[in-house]
Every structure is written in C-alpha cells, then in structure tokens.
Write an enzyme that holds these catalytic residues in place. Structure first.
Site, PDB file in Angstrom:
ATOM      1  N   CYS A   1      25.609  75.775   9.784  1.00 23.90           N
ATOM      2  CA  CYS A   1      26.523  75.167  10.759  1.00 23.90           C
ATOM      3  C   CYS A   1      25.729  74.850  12.018  1.00 23.90           C
ATOM      4  O   CYS A   1      24.494  74.830  11.990  1.00 23.90           O
ATOM      5  CB  CYS A   1      27.748  76.048  11.034  1.00 23.90           C
ATOM      6  SG  CYS A   1      27.451  77.547  11.979  1.00 23.90           S
TER       7      CYS A   1
ATOM      8  N   ASN B   1      25.188  78.786  14.093  1.00 23.03           N
ATOM      9  CA  ASN B   1      25.044  79.954  13.221  1.00 23.03           C
ATOM     10  C   ASN B   1      25.663  81.202  13.858  1.00 23.03           C
ATOM     11  O   ASN B   1      25.152  82.299  13.739  1.00 23.03           O
ATOM     12  CB  ASN B   1      23.563  80.184  12.873  1.00 23.03           C
ATOM     13  CG  ASN B   1      23.326  81.198  11.771  1.00 23.03           C
ATOM     14  OD1 ASN B   1      22.347  81.933  11.815  1.00 23.03           O
ATOM     15  ND2 ASN B   1      24.187  81.263  10.776  1.00 23.03           N
TER      16      ASN B   1
ATOM     17  N   CYS C   1      29.501  81.120  14.063  1.00 17.82           N
ATOM     18  CA  CYS C   1      30.908  81.125  13.601  1.00 17.82           C
ATOM     19  C   CYS C   1      31.014  80.830  12.106  1.00 17.82           C
ATOM     20  O   CYS C   1      31.237  81.729  11.307  1.00 17.82           O
ATOM     21  CB  CYS C   1      31.750  80.115  14.390  1.00 17.82           C
ATOM     22  SG  CYS C   1      32.064  80.557  16.113  1.00 17.82           S
TER      23      CYS C   1
ATOM     24  N   SER D   1      28.864  79.365   9.558  1.00 18.31           N
ATOM     25  CA  SER D   1      27.892  79.702   8.505  1.00 18.31           C
ATOM     26  C   SER D   1      27.717  81.204   8.299  1.00 18.31           C
ATOM     27  O   SER D   1      27.615  81.646   7.142  1.00 18.31           O
ATOM     28  CB  SER D   1      26.548  78.998   8.738  1.00 18.31           C
ATOM     29  OG  SER D   1      25.978  79.339   9.969  1.00 18.31           O
TER      30      SER D   1
ATOM     31  N   ASP E   1      34.777  73.298  13.380  1.00 19.38           N
ATOM     32  CA  ASP E   1      34.184  74.292  14.273  1.00 19.38           C
ATOM     33  C   ASP E   1      35.293  74.929  15.117  1.00 19.38           C
ATOM     34  O   ASP E   1      35.968  74.238  15.873  1.00 19.38           O
ATOM     35  CB  ASP E   1      33.157  73.622  15.188  1.00 19.38           C
ATOM     36  CG  ASP E   1      32.300  74.619  15.948  1.00 19.38           C
ATOM     37  OD1 ASP E   1      32.688  75.806  16.046  1.00 19.38           O
ATOM     38  OD2 ASP E   1      31.242  74.206  16.448  1.00 19.38           O
TER      39      ASP E   1
END
Length: 194
Positions: A17, A20, A22, A24, A156
């Site tokens: 993501c 890194n 939230c 992934s 996100d």
C-alpha cells in the site's frame, strides 16, 4: 501446497500500500491468520511494504520506515483477533525478484511499483523482466458474486473514521480467502499439467 517443478517451495506473497501502516500490514496479518486456520502457515512467506507514504522519490527514502501500523487500524483489527506486528518498510528491487505475488491495494500502488521498477532498472539494479506478471490488485481475489461485487480497490482509511477501517478489514477478509483458494487451485493445475 505451493510447489515449483515438483519440488516443495514456499509461496511468497507481498502486500503493498502507500505507507505500509494501514492496508498492507492488515492484509499481511489477515492472510497469515487465513493460512494458519488452514494449517498451511509453513508453506508461505508473507510480508508487506509500502510505496513511500506520499514521498515522490520514495524508492530512495520513505516517510514511514520503521513505524508501527496505525493505532486505529491496530484497534479495529484486534477486535477480530487479527494482530498487526510488522514495521513499515518500502518496496525494494529484491522484492520484485523474491515474491511470487505482489498485491497492491489500489491502482496508485500498482503505478508506483512500475515507476520504482523503471527507476531501479535505469540505475542498473536487477529487475526481473516478468515482474509485472506478479503485480496484481488485491481486489482481484474478492468473491465476484459476493457483497463486494464490482469493487476494484481497497480504499485508504487513513483520513476517514472507524467505518473505513472496518471496510478495509471486510474487504481483506474476503480477498485473503479468495487468494488462498486461487493459490491452491493454481497448484492443483500445475500438478495435473506435469
């Protein structure tokens, strides 16, 4: 059971993501839980990384390196008995060589991976010619007929409220189950073809 050329080999999966912190690391933790529940944890190498947290030249340095996951994501995940333990790190050229699956959470992540690969190749780093075949959207593995039909990206949740973190967990629960099913079916097909 992941295998290559008839020999047993761990299947390596990398979730990617932006920062890194939230999505992934949550995907990493959820997939670890899914494979543990299937008693297949010894057959996988599972990790996560980011594309710099918004830094335009993140492949040189990254904002969030070494940071723990977002506390709100940790809190939401822990309610589902999902434990985020990884520390943020950026994608590296070695990741493009070492992982069988490189799963971006959204289209921007996919584009950032390609920009980084082009940059690394221009600097003489080893970038596999076939790396793009490994790079996919996480939502590819959602149940196509389920509640998330038509969703192509894991959004996100960083600037949203609690509902955003819950949605990420819902999507990743579904997609991680689908990913494990896909890997099993791929391996059955490889055995049948040999």
């Amino acid at each position: 059971m992941p295998s290559t050329n008839g020999a047993s080999k761990k299947c390596s999966v990398l979730f990617v993501c932006l920062g890194n912190i939230c999505r992934s690391p949550t995907a990493e933790a959820v997939f670890k839980k899914v494979v543990e529940q299937a008693n297949e944890q010894d057959q996988f190498l599972i990790d996560s990384c980011g594309t710099g947290g918004g830094n335009p030249d993140w492949y040189s340095w990254s904002y969030h390196t070494g940071d723990p996951s977002d506390r709100r994501m940790i809190a939401s995940a822990s309610k589902r008995n999902v434990h985020l333990t990884s520390r943020s790190r950026p994608l590296t050229p070695e990741d493009l060589q070492n992982f069988d699956y490189i799963l971006g959470m959204d289209y921007e992540n996919i584009a950032a991976i390609q920009v980084a690969a082009d940059y690394w190749a221009s600097k003489g780093k080893t970038v596999p010619k076939d790396y793009r075949s490994k790079v996919q959207l996480m939502c590819k593995y959602l149940d196509k007929d389920g509640a998330f039909k038509g969703i192509t990206e894991v959004p996100d949740p960083y600037y949203g409220g609690t509902k955003g973190f819950e949605l990420v967990l819902d999507l990743l629960d579904d997609a991680c189950e689908g990913l494990l099913t896909h890997i099993r079916e791929r391996d059955v097909a490889k055995v049948a073809a040999s």
